[in-house]
Design a protein around this motif. Structure first.
Motif, PDB file in Angstrom:
ATOM      1  N   HIS A  59     -35.745  -9.628 -23.184  1.00 28.02           N
ATOM      2  CA  HIS A  59     -34.345  -9.183 -23.250  1.00 28.02           C
ATOM      3  C   HIS A  59     -33.494 -10.056 -22.342  1.00 28.02           C
ATOM      4  O   HIS A  59     -33.917 -10.417 -21.249  1.00 28.02           O
ATOM      5  CB  HIS A  59     -34.221  -7.729 -22.805  1.00 28.02           C
ATOM      6  N   GLU A  77     -40.336  -7.014 -22.255  1.00 27.60           N
ATOM      7  CA  GLU A  77     -40.669  -5.691 -22.778  1.00 27.60           C
ATOM      8  C   GLU A  77     -41.918  -5.144 -22.109  1.00 27.60           C
ATOM      9  O   GLU A  77     -42.803  -5.897 -21.725  1.00 27.60           O
ATOM     10  CB  GLU A  77     -41.006  -5.780 -24.271  1.00 27.60           C
ATOM     11  N   PHE A  91     -34.703  -1.962 -25.334  1.00 28.02           N
ATOM     12  CA  PHE A  91     -33.639  -2.955 -25.195  1.00 28.02           C
ATOM     13  C   PHE A  91     -32.344  -2.286 -24.734  1.00 28.02           C
ATOM     14  O   PHE A  91     -31.666  -2.779 -23.838  1.00 28.02           O
ATOM     15  CB  PHE A  91     -33.428  -3.684 -26.524  1.00 28.02           C
TER      16      PHE A  91
END
Length: 125
Positions: A59, A77, A91
């Motif tokens: 991200h 993640e 996210f």
């Protein structure tokens, strides 16, 4: 070399997967729409694709700080993440902690049925 793959290309996911198989870095922007008065809607499609082919996501968010400098934040993640909605939610947790906005997950085809988007204003020409 930087190559752009247009989102409207019907083979976008095939080209993206081929790029990954060649060992290239793939930067993808999440589809979103911001209806007036409602939350910013994030499509789960990218997350479904990444989940289906088993790739991790990093991200990223670029923000302008109080001194006018661009600050880029990255987060990997959680490795336990499974499922498109869970990955999209992860996210959004990352983004919401850094950007004071309301978000919701909504497939593009459901946007107008759940959150009507006002028609564009005519310029009178």
């Amino acid at each position: 070399m930087i190559e752009r793959i247009h989102a409207a290309d019907p083979t976008v996911f095939l080209k993206a997967r081929a790029a990954l198989e060649e060992g290239r870095v793939l930067v993808v922007f999440v589809d979103y729409v911001s209806p007036s008065g409602g939350p910013t809607l994030i499509s789960p499609n990218l997350f479904a694709w990444a989940d289906a082919i088993g790739i991790p996501l990093l991200h990223m968010l670029a923000l302008l700080d109080e001194e006018g400098r661009i600050r880029i934040e990255l987060a990997v993640e959680n490795g336990e993440t499974r499922g498109a909605r869970h990955r999209a939610r992860q996210f959004l947790t990352f983004v919401e902690a850094r950007w004071r906005r309301r978000f919701a997950i909504c497939r593009p085809k459901d946007v107008t049925s759940h959150f009507p988007v006002p028609a564009p204003v005519s310029s009178g020409s």
